[in-house]
Design an enzyme around this catalytic site. Structure first.
Site, PDB file in Angstrom:
ATOM      1  N   HIS A 189       0.842  -1.203   0.000  1.00  0.00           N
ATOM      2  CA  HIS A 189       0.000   0.000   0.000  1.00  0.00           C
ATOM      3  C   HIS A 189       0.876   1.252   0.000  1.00  0.00           C
ATOM      4  O   HIS A 189       0.634   2.201  -0.754  1.00  0.00           O
ATOM      5  CB  HIS A 189      -0.893   0.066   1.249  1.00  0.00           C
ATOM      6  CG  HIS A 189      -1.950  -0.963   1.321  1.00  0.00           C
ATOM      7  ND1 HIS A 189      -2.168  -1.722   2.451  1.00  0.00           N
ATOM      8  CD2 HIS A 189      -2.879  -1.370   0.423  1.00  0.00           C
ATOM      9  CE1 HIS A 189      -3.177  -2.536   2.244  1.00  0.00           C
ATOM     10  NE2 HIS A 189      -3.632  -2.345   1.020  1.00  0.00           N
ATOM     11  N   LYS A 197     -18.041  -5.723   6.893  1.00  0.00           N
ATOM     12  CA  LYS A 197     -16.823  -6.409   7.311  1.00  0.00           C
ATOM     13  C   LYS A 197     -16.486  -6.060   8.746  1.00  0.00           C
ATOM     14  O   LYS A 197     -16.845  -5.000   9.241  1.00  0.00           O
ATOM     15  CB  LYS A 197     -15.651  -6.023   6.406  1.00  0.00           C
ATOM     16  CG  LYS A 197     -15.776  -6.549   4.998  1.00  0.00           C
ATOM     17  CD  LYS A 197     -14.509  -6.284   4.218  1.00  0.00           C
ATOM     18  CE  LYS A 197     -14.626  -6.876   2.820  1.00  0.00           C
ATOM     19  NZ  LYS A 197     -13.393  -6.672   2.047  1.00  0.00           N
ATOM     20  N   ARG A 235      -1.719  -6.328  -8.159  1.00  0.00           N
ATOM     21  CA  ARG A 235      -0.656  -7.268  -7.800  1.00  0.00           C
ATOM     22  C   ARG A 235      -0.475  -8.330  -8.865  1.00  0.00           C
ATOM     23  O   ARG A 235       0.632  -8.789  -9.103  1.00  0.00           O
ATOM     24  CB  ARG A 235      -0.979  -7.955  -6.471  1.00  0.00           C
ATOM     25  CG  ARG A 235      -0.889  -7.043  -5.288  1.00  0.00           C
ATOM     26  CD  ARG A 235      -1.349  -7.751  -4.065  1.00  0.00           C
ATOM     27  NE  ARG A 235      -2.762  -8.086  -4.254  1.00  0.00           N
ATOM     28  CZ  ARG A 235      -3.588  -8.419  -3.301  1.00  0.00           C
ATOM     29  NH1 ARG A 235      -3.168  -8.531  -2.084  1.00  0.00           N
ATOM     30  NH2 ARG A 235      -4.851  -8.672  -3.556  1.00  0.00           N
ATOM     31  N   SER A 246      -3.275  -7.522   2.943  1.00  0.00           N
ATOM     32  CA  SER A 246      -3.595  -7.333   4.364  1.00  0.00           C
ATOM     33  C   SER A 246      -4.026  -8.641   5.001  1.00  0.00           C
ATOM     34  O   SER A 246      -3.693  -8.912   6.158  1.00  0.00           O
ATOM     35  CB  SER A 246      -4.701  -6.276   4.516  1.00  0.00           C
ATOM     36  OG  SER A 246      -4.234  -5.018   4.116  1.00  0.00           O
TER      37      SER A 246
END
Length: 159
Positions: A17, A41, A90, A128
């Site tokens: 990040h 979440k 990614r 994460s």
């Protein structure tokens, strides 16, 4: 003023990040890092903690502002008067989802563009979720997250 938004949950902020934030801040006059509060979440860190982590990690980047948000990204981008969204990629597998989101956001705000920035190769595996799982089992996260927040992540899993 050329302004962009880099949105995410940042739970926790990883070196990947931070890499995207530093690189993206060089492309624009102002980069707003939007920290998403997603009611569906259960994050490891509160929205306040995540914002504070990012402020600490980006304090030397004078054109970076950290702001919490909830709701639609397209609404947040309008609110901060930006026209560009930054998204890190990614792997090829990220592209399909991110491309769909970019098109959806553009359908909600026709002035919104998305810029995809590929992650640096040393962070290709990093997420994460991976960091949280490794920290939960007492693994070494020192190469995955900025040193300034390593201890707060580890402390979350201490009983």
């Amino acid at each position: 003023m050329n302004k962009a938004v880099y949105p995410g949950s940042f739970d926790p902020t990883t070196n990947g990040h931070l890499d995207i934030i530093k690189r993206a801040s060089g492309f624009v006059d102002q980069l707003v890092v939007g920290v998403l509060e997603n009611p569906s979440k259960t994050p490891l860190f509160s929205i306040r903690e995540r914002v504070e982590h990012l402020k600490t990690l980006t304090d030397e980047l004078k054109n970076v502002e950290i702001m919490p948000f909830s709701g639609l990204l397209s609404d947040f981008v309008k609110k901060v008067e930006a026209k560009l969204v930054i998204r890190g990629l990614r792997a090829v597998s990220d592209f399909e989802y991110e491309f769909q989101m970019a098109l959806t956001n553009r359908s909600l705000n026709e002035n919104l563009e998305t810029l995809f920035i590929p992650t640096s190769t040393q962070f290709l595996y990093l997420s994460s979720s991976v960091v949280k799982e490794i920290a939960m089992f007492g693994g070494d996260i020192s190469d995955m997250v900025p040193e300034k927040i390593q201890s707060v992540i580890i402390d979350k899993f201490r009983i």
